[in-house]
Design an enzyme around this catalytic site. Structure first.
Site, PDB file in Angstrom:
ATOM      1  N   ALA A 155       0.816  -1.214   0.000  1.00 26.10           N
ATOM      2  CA  ALA A 155       0.000   0.000   0.000  1.00 26.10           C
ATOM      3  C   ALA A 155       0.850   1.264   0.000  1.00 26.10           C
ATOM      4  O   ALA A 155       0.632   2.184  -0.804  1.00 26.10           O
ATOM      5  CB  ALA A 155      -0.939  -0.016   1.208  1.00 26.10           C
ATOM      6  N   GLU A 156       1.822   1.325   0.904  1.00 29.22           N
ATOM      7  CA  GLU A 156       2.586   2.563   1.050  1.00 29.22           C
ATOM      8  C   GLU A 156       3.563   2.757  -0.113  1.00 29.22           C
ATOM      9  O   GLU A 156       3.701   3.865  -0.643  1.00 29.22           O
ATOM     10  CB  GLU A 156       3.342   2.543   2.382  1.00 29.22           C
ATOM     11  CG  GLU A 156       2.441   2.375   3.602  1.00 29.22           C
ATOM     12  CD  GLU A 156       2.120   0.916   3.912  1.00 29.22           C
ATOM     13  OE1 GLU A 156       1.371   0.683   4.880  1.00 29.22           O
ATOM     14  OE2 GLU A 156       2.604   0.018   3.189  1.00 29.22           O
TER      15      GLU A 156
ATOM     16  N   ARG B  65      -7.567  -4.733   7.419  1.00 26.06           N
ATOM     17  CA  ARG B  65      -7.370  -6.091   6.920  1.00 26.06           C
ATOM     18  C   ARG B  65      -7.599  -7.056   8.089  1.00 26.06           C
ATOM     19  O   ARG B  65      -6.664  -7.389   8.821  1.00 26.06           O
ATOM     20  CB  ARG B  65      -5.957  -6.274   6.357  1.00 26.06           C
ATOM     21  CG  ARG B  65      -5.616  -5.368   5.202  1.00 26.06           C
ATOM     22  CD  ARG B  65      -6.390  -5.759   3.936  1.00 26.06           C
ATOM     23  NE  ARG B  65      -5.946  -4.990   2.794  1.00 26.06           N
ATOM     24  CZ  ARG B  65      -6.490  -3.841   2.408  1.00 26.06           C
ATOM     25  NH1 ARG B  65      -7.506  -3.333   3.118  1.00 26.06           N
ATOM     26  NH2 ARG B  65      -6.049  -3.209   1.342  1.00 26.06           N
TER      27      ARG B  65
ATOM     28  N   ASP C  13      -4.714   2.881  -3.112  1.00 31.07           N
ATOM     29  CA  ASP C  13      -3.393   3.495  -2.984  1.00 31.07           C
ATOM     30  C   ASP C  13      -3.221   4.618  -4.006  1.00 31.07           C
ATOM     31  O   ASP C  13      -2.636   5.662  -3.707  1.00 31.07           O
ATOM     32  CB  ASP C  13      -2.302   2.447  -3.196  1.00 31.07           C
ATOM     33  CG  ASP C  13      -2.490   1.222  -2.322  1.00 31.07           C
ATOM     34  OD1 ASP C  13      -3.025   1.364  -1.209  1.00 31.07           O
ATOM     35  OD2 ASP C  13      -2.099   0.121  -2.760  1.00 31.07           O
TER      36      ASP C  13
ATOM     37  N   ALA D  27     -16.545  10.056  -3.302  1.00 28.66           N
ATOM     38  CA  ALA D  27     -15.816  10.256  -2.045  1.00 28.66           C
ATOM     39  C   ALA D  27     -16.194  11.608  -1.467  1.00 28.66           C
ATOM     40  O   ALA D  27     -16.439  12.571  -2.207  1.00 28.66           O
ATOM     41  CB  ALA D  27     -14.304  10.194  -2.268  1.00 28.66           C
TER      42      ALA D  27
ATOM     43  N   ASN E  84      -6.977   1.104   5.759  1.00 31.92           N
ATOM     44  CA  ASN E  84      -6.639  -0.222   5.206  1.00 31.92           C
ATOM     45  C   ASN E  84      -6.923  -1.349   6.194  1.00 31.92           C
ATOM     46  O   ASN E  84      -6.025  -2.108   6.575  1.00 31.92           O
ATOM     47  CB  ASN E  84      -5.163  -0.255   4.774  1.00 31.92           C
ATOM     48  CG  ASN E  84      -4.991   0.081   3.300  1.00 31.92           C
ATOM     49  OD1 ASN E  84      -5.800  -0.287   2.466  1.00 31.92           O
ATOM     50  ND2 ASN E  84      -3.924   0.791   2.991  1.00 31.92           N
TER      51      ASN E  84
ATOM     52  N   TYR F 189       2.187 -14.917   1.976  1.00 36.59           N
ATOM     53  CA  TYR F 189       3.296 -15.573   2.668  1.00 36.59           C
ATOM     54  C   TYR F 189       4.176 -14.465   3.251  1.00 36.59           C
ATOM     55  O   TYR F 189       5.212 -14.116   2.708  1.00 36.59           O
ATOM     56  CB  TYR F 189       4.076 -16.475   1.702  1.00 36.59           C
ATOM     57  CG  TYR F 189       3.223 -17.581   1.134  1.00 36.59           C
ATOM     58  CD1 TYR F 189       3.089 -18.790   1.817  1.00 36.59           C
ATOM     59  CD2 TYR F 189       2.511 -17.394  -0.039  1.00 36.59           C
ATOM     60  CE1 TYR F 189       2.278 -19.805   1.321  1.00 36.59           C
ATOM     61  CE2 TYR F 189       1.686 -18.404  -0.541  1.00 36.59           C
ATOM     62  CZ  TYR F 189       1.580 -19.601   0.140  1.00 36.59           C
ATOM     63  OH  TYR F 189       0.769 -20.595  -0.348  1.00 36.59           O
TER      64      TYR F 189
END
Length: 371
Positions: free
Chosen positions: A47-48, A181, A279, A242, A179, A119
């Site tokens: 993301a970053e 998760r 992102d 938005a 974000n 992973y």
């Protein structure tokens, strides 16, 4: 909103510093279950770092701070992200932990028709702490961009996030993408932690679906009421658009509204894959913020850069040229509402037939301006 720049003589000052994990991603060579896909194409995802890459491609100076393994995948991440023009010199190599990787199917991650296999447990990035990250380099930006993913990776990463979002004199503008998760959190504290971190930021991005799932908040204004501290709270509403709640010019939110609310509808986009769109939206909004543009234009830049990501199969897409995105962001409301963007719209001046939904932005702009 004023962006803090820090001391003029601070070493290595850049427009944006992004801190977080990036992974090597494997995209399937054809549709189907992971069990059936015979081969994969390698890419990058995080993301970053995605946001940093898009900002660098848009002409801003950007730095990515993280930790990767002393392995071939770590080499690939540094080369690929650095290839966008991002400063990767403050990424540490870990000789004992691997670089994270993940595989996904070709389906849309916004639906159930997809699989993602991560992973990343015990990855190099999960070992980041406030003690082994160069905090001076992290804070040497006009904007520091973070996300809630990092907080979920390990207790040390959470402590680092708390350090970076804590109030302190001269800190950069802290941008925080929630974000959420759920699968990354090892206990039920995730929503509470994300709310805490968001309240410490200056600029917050959150999807309305995330706010419902994490915090039980069912409308944008309720999100703003739960986050009174940030100067701007952007609530993303998917295909709807938005809304940004911005504090008044005196720096104080009005009690009745939580600040001025600005809504911009989303564009009509032929979606190839939804991966990376959030992102990219953050990158577009931050780019316009760094340039001091009005809140409406920041939202429009977010939508346009997200549209670039939506029309490619991977996590990253080249943003539109600055003169082009400025021209489109300046359209009147009627013209904005009639834009139709499809694959390739950022790279070509050739348009398909008007009205078929695949024409590029130049033709769309011409079409909506002509009676």
């Amino acid at each position: 909103m004023v962006i803090a720049t820090g001391p003029c003589n601070a070493p290595g000052v850049v427009d944006v510093v992004a801190l977080g994990e990036s992974m090597v991603t494997f995209l399937p060579s054809r549709p189907g279950r992971l069990a059936d896909v015979p081969s994969f194409d390698r890419g990058i995802g995080g993301a970053e770092s995605n946001t940093a890459c898009v900002l660098a491609a848009a002409g801003h100076s950007a730095r990515w701070v993280s930790r990767v393994g002393a392995d071939g995948f770590g080499d690939h991440l540094l080369e690929a992200i650095g290839g966008y023009g991002v400063d990767v010199s403050y990424v540490r190599r870990d000789p004992d932990r691997p670089t994270g990787v993940y595989f996904r199917t070709a389906g849309d991650r916004a639906t159930d028709a997809h699989e993602v296999a991560y992973y990343r447990a015990g990855s190099a990035a999960s070992a980041m702490t406030a003690a082994d990250v160069d905090l001076e380099a992290v804070r040497a930006g006009r904007v520091l961009h973070l996300s809630g993913i990092t907080a979920a990776l390990s207790p040390g990463c959470l402590d680092l996030m708390r350090e970076l979002t804590a109030p302190r004199p001269g800190r950069p503008l802290v941008s925080f993408d929630v974000n959420h998760r759920p699968g990354l959190w090892r206990d039920a504290r995730g929503p509470e932690v994300l709310l805490e971190l968001a309240r410490g930021a200056d600029l917050v991005f959150v999807g309305d679906d995330e706010a419902r799932e994490a915090w039980g908040l069912h409308d944008a204004r309720a999100v703003r009421e739960a986050l009174p501290e940030p100067g701007i709270v952007v609530v993303k509403q998917g295909k709807g658009g938005a809304v940004a709640f911005a504090k008044d010019t005196d720096g104080l939110p009005r009690e009745d509204t939580g600040g001025t609310a600005t809504f911009v509808p989303a564009l009509d986009v032929e979606v190839v894959a939804a991966v990376g769109a959030g992102d990219a939206f953050a990158a577009g909004f931050l780019s316009a913020t760094l340039r001091g543009l009005p809140v409406r234009d920041r939202l429009r830049h977010g939508h346009l850069v997200a549209a670039a990501a939506l029309t490619v199969p991977g996590d990253l897409a080249a943003p539109p040229a600055r003169d082009r995105i400025d021209r489109l962001a300046a359209l009147d409301d009627t013209a904005w509402g009639r834009l139709r963007l499809g694959p390739g719209w950022t790279q070509t001046d050739t348009a398909d037939a008007p009205g078929d939904g695949n024409g590029d932005a130049d033709r769309a702009e011409e079409e909506v301006r002509t009676p």
